[in-house]
Design an enzyme around this catalytic site. Structure first.
Site, PDB file in Angstrom:
ATOM      1  N   CYS A   2       0.875  10.043  -7.004  1.00  0.00           N
ATOM      2  CA  CYS A   2       1.112  11.382  -7.538  1.00  0.00           C
ATOM      3  C   CYS A   2       2.552  11.526  -8.019  1.00  0.00           C
ATOM      4  O   CYS A   2       3.453  10.871  -7.505  1.00  0.00           O
ATOM      5  CB  CYS A   2       0.902  12.427  -6.451  1.00  0.00           C
ATOM      6  SG  CYS A   2      -0.682  12.337  -5.639  1.00  0.00           S
ATOM      7  N   ARG A  27       3.025   6.059 -13.222  1.00  0.00           N
ATOM      8  CA  ARG A  27       2.850   5.913 -11.776  1.00  0.00           C
ATOM      9  C   ARG A  27       1.370   5.799 -11.393  1.00  0.00           C
ATOM     10  O   ARG A  27       1.051   5.410 -10.282  1.00  0.00           O
ATOM     11  CB  ARG A  27       3.461   7.123 -11.046  1.00  0.00           C
ATOM     12  CG  ARG A  27       4.962   7.217 -11.179  1.00  0.00           C
ATOM     13  CD  ARG A  27       5.469   8.572 -10.729  1.00  0.00           C
ATOM     14  NE  ARG A  27       5.289   8.801  -9.314  1.00  0.00           N
ATOM     15  CZ  ARG A  27       6.190   8.529  -8.389  1.00  0.00           C
ATOM     16  NH1 ARG A  27       7.345   8.021  -8.729  1.00  0.00           N
ATOM     17  NH2 ARG A  27       5.951   8.774  -7.116  1.00  0.00           N
ATOM     18  N   TRP A  74      -3.112  11.449  -7.849  1.00  0.00           N
ATOM     19  CA  TRP A  74      -3.815  10.186  -7.600  1.00  0.00           C
ATOM     20  C   TRP A  74      -4.612  10.421  -6.324  1.00  0.00           C
ATOM     21  O   TRP A  74      -4.040  10.552  -5.248  1.00  0.00           O
ATOM     22  CB  TRP A  74      -2.784   9.061  -7.431  1.00  0.00           C
ATOM     23  CG  TRP A  74      -3.351   7.693  -7.308  1.00  0.00           C
ATOM     24  CD1 TRP A  74      -3.761   6.878  -8.330  1.00  0.00           C
ATOM     25  CD2 TRP A  74      -3.551   6.938  -6.104  1.00  0.00           C
ATOM     26  NE1 TRP A  74      -4.201   5.678  -7.831  1.00  0.00           N
ATOM     27  CE2 TRP A  74      -4.085   5.682  -6.468  1.00  0.00           C
ATOM     28  CE3 TRP A  74      -3.339   7.195  -4.752  1.00  0.00           C
ATOM     29  CZ2 TRP A  74      -4.416   4.700  -5.547  1.00  0.00           C
ATOM     30  CZ3 TRP A  74      -3.657   6.211  -3.829  1.00  0.00           C
ATOM     31  CH2 TRP A  74      -4.189   4.983  -4.234  1.00  0.00           C
ATOM     32  N   GLU A 479      -0.307 -14.667  -7.521  1.00  0.00           N
ATOM     33  CA  GLU A 479       0.259 -13.648  -8.401  1.00  0.00           C
ATOM     34  C   GLU A 479      -0.478 -13.647  -9.758  1.00  0.00           C
ATOM     35  O   GLU A 479      -0.745 -12.585 -10.319  1.00  0.00           O
ATOM     36  CB  GLU A 479       1.769 -13.881  -8.576  1.00  0.00           C
ATOM     37  CG  GLU A 479       2.479 -13.030  -9.616  1.00  0.00           C
ATOM     38  CD  GLU A 479       2.368 -11.531  -9.387  1.00  0.00           C
ATOM     39  OE1 GLU A 479       1.848 -11.080  -8.356  1.00  0.00           O
ATOM     40  OE2 GLU A 479       2.790 -10.778 -10.302  1.00  0.00           O
TER      41      GLU A 479
END
Ligand code: AGP
Length: 605
Positions: A2, A27, A74, A479
């Site tokens: 958020c 974000r 979120w 990764e």
């Protein structure tokens, strides 16, 4: 995660808020909303979906308000929906509130409010706060907040509008970041710095427990008991253009390309006159005490840690283990001054990494933080911190932060070995000159991106892929698969190459391309045998190998890494995998910067 924005000043608040919300989009979020004090009322609009959709509705309302708050959500408690979006209002619409974090005791608080007759509209934990403000209602909103926040367990950054005091926003934080941008006759609130950087470089960074009143003409900061606090102004040393795409199609691509310069910048800062100087105050005796190193991080940072395990053991001879923050924070590890804990976090705000840091500190270990964000919680709470200097990383998928973290781990290893005199001067200098050569080799790989793009073009339609490698090629494989999952939504798994035959080989077929990492010449023949094993199951293989590693017969495609001594290959080996994920995601039509369900900075547990 958020994001919060807020504004009090002479401009129209709706425009500033929408602009700020767009800056926070990276974000990760699923809905957005704003609340503005206008004509004695609180106007509130919130919607599931993108900020662009909210913008059309807000602009149609033509609000003439100059104070307001906004939020990107979120979802944690309650699915993404209009009603669960923030801001939340109390029944009489006097208060509007936005919240980041999790209120852990919300169920009990909600039951108590329901029993008193308060009606809830959403399924969120956050809505309890709006009703608690009404239920408490002291003389001033400051007093009310002091009382309400004392009853909250969990984490929060909040911003509150009060219809009775329309010139003012109250904010507060605990374990969730919040900054106040200080302007001239106007002030700004945001979850992170890039959201307000186009207006000001002067910030207050709120500490845990602090509350602030933000008005156009000034900001007053209080402690958790409501006493005023003298706050230092923090000056940001980078500008808004560093957080722009700078001519690239996406942030991720730009950030992949920024790696050579990011690495050079760090080397210039920490390696002067052929000596590594890190901003640490440890005495030689304290460093000689270290008998065990533990590296803690989450996601990509944990994979950088796993690469670091090999680097640090090789350079320092000290045993190293790696833990993910979400597990480490609950382990009852026995720690003392012989333990060095290295916390890796790009954002410096990841809740599990911060909790691990605090736990290790309380247990008496030595700590070093590695973060990319100056002024982040990690950098403020630790005494010994390396800043990775990669500049703002906006794409959710981390790239330049990963390679910078690996460089930081080389620097820490060499610093420890040199300070404790466990490395010869000639070896030390040889390692430093190896590090200095890496940025140019990364540039060389980037110049050959077309080769990787054509591999992605051939393989992007597959739904399952494997990545295999040995020693430090294995965390690079982890990764690589992590990146591919995140942005292309392909199911990808990484294995230690020798482990595949103990189970997962059952899944290898002509429909599961295998990316075989072979950057370590010393074990090239072992890796070659593992490549033969997948070949025998008809897999299509992509061989990423060093020049010193012989080609593997039967590989469909290969990418040759620039020649490098074994211990210094990890940074080089990951770059083609970053580009492979990037191009694969592009061919699949994915939003590379904002992958579904993910957030840039994970500030909840
Ligand atoms: C990286 O691509 C991810 N988005 C994620 O795994 C990230 O590395 C993790 O959340 C840790 O973040 P931090 O480095 O900011 O602590």
């Amino acid at each position: 995660m958020c994001g919060i924005v807020g504004y009090a000043g002479h401009r129209r608040a709706d425009g500033v808020l929408l602009q700020g919300l767009k800056k926070l989009e990276y974000r990760g979020y699923d809905s957005a909303g704003i609340a503005v004090c206008s004509a004695g009322e609180i106007f509130c609009e919130k919607k599931k979906g993108r900020v662009g959709e909210l913008q059309a509705i807000v602009e149609a309302a033509a609000l003439d308000g100059h104070v307001g708050i906004g939020h990107t959500r979120w979802a944690t408690h309650g699915a993404p929906s209009d009603v669960n979006s923030h801001p939340h209002l109390n029944g009489s619409r006097r208060f509007a509130l936005v919240h980041n974090g999790i209120i852990e005791n919300y169920a009990a608080l909600k039951d108590a409010l329901l029993a008193k007759g308060y009606r809830f509209r959403s399924e969120t934990d956050s809505e309890v706060l709006a009703h608690m403000l009404e239920a408490c209602d002291c003389e001033s909103l400051l007093e009310t907040l002091v009382q309400v926040l004392a009853k909250i367990q969990g984490s929060y950054a909040i911003a509150v509008l009060d219809r009775e005091h329309p010139e003012e926003i109250f904010v507060a934080r605990k374990s969730s970041p919040l900054v106040i941008g200080l302007g001239d006759g106007e002030n700004f609130i945001a979850s992170d710095i890039p959201a307000v950087l186009e207006y000001t470089k002067n910030m207050y960074i709120l500490e845990d427990g602090e509350i602030a009143s933000v008005q156009a003409q000034g900001v007053t900061v209080y402690d958790a008991k409501g006493q005023t606090v003298d706050k230092k102004v923090y000056q940001v040393h980078w500008d808004a253009t560093q957080a722009d795409k700078g001519g690239f199609a996406d942030y991720m691509r730009k950030e992949i390309y920024e790696q050579p310069n990011a690495l050079r910048k760090m080397l210039d800062a920490y390696c002067k006159d052929d000596k590594i100087t890190l901003p640490f105050q440890f005495t030689r005796k304290a460093l000689q005490e270290i008998k065990q190193i533990t590296i803690v991080g989450c996601g990509t940072a944990s994979y950088a840690g796993r690469v670091g395990e090999y680097i640090l053991e090789e350079i320092t001879g000290i045993p190293v283990k790696v833990e993910v923050g979400s597990e480490y924070r609950y382990k009852r590890s026995i720690l003392d001054a012989s333990n060095l804990i290295i916390i890796l976090s790009q954002s410096g705000e990841t809740a599990d990494s911060l909790a691990s840091m605090r736990e290790a500190k309380a247990r008496g270990a030595k700590l070093i933080g590695v973060t990319n964000v100056i002024g982040s919680t990690l950098s403020r709470e630790l005494e010994h911190v390396i800043h990775t200097m990669a500049g703002p990383e906006i794409a959710v998928a981390s790239t330049k932060a990963f390679t910078s973290q690996i460089l930081a781990l080389y620097l820490i290893g060499l610093f420890l070995a040199e300070s404790t005199k466990t490395i010869s001067e000639s070896q030390y200098q040889a390692y430093i000159s190896k590090l200095r050569g890496i940025p140019e080799k990364v540039e060389e790989i980037l110049r050959r991106e077309r080769e990787i793009q054509s591999i992605a073009e051939e393989f992007y339609a597959y739904e399952d892929m494997f990545f295999i490698g040995r020693l430090w090629d294995y965390p690079i494989a982890l990764e690589g698969s992590h990146k591919l999952k995140e942005i292309s939504y392909i199911h990808a798994e990484a294995y230690e190459a020798g482990e595949l035959k103990h189970g997962a080989l059952a899944l290898v077929t002509s429909e599961t391309p295998v990316i075989c990492l072979s950057s370590i010449a010393a074990i090239a023949d072992k890796m070659a045998s593992n490549i033969m094993e997948v070949k025998a199951r008809n897999a299509q293989m992509i061989h990423v190998r060093s020049e010193a590693v012989p080609p593997a017969p039967g590989c469909k495609r290969e990418f040759l890494l620039p020649q490098e001594e074994d211990l210094f290959t990890p940074i080089l080996a990951v770059v083609p995998l970053q580009l492979f994920s990037y191009f694969t995601a592009k061919y699949r039509g994915c939003d590379v910067d904002k992958p579904r369900n993910l957030a840039k900075s994970v500030t909840v547990e």
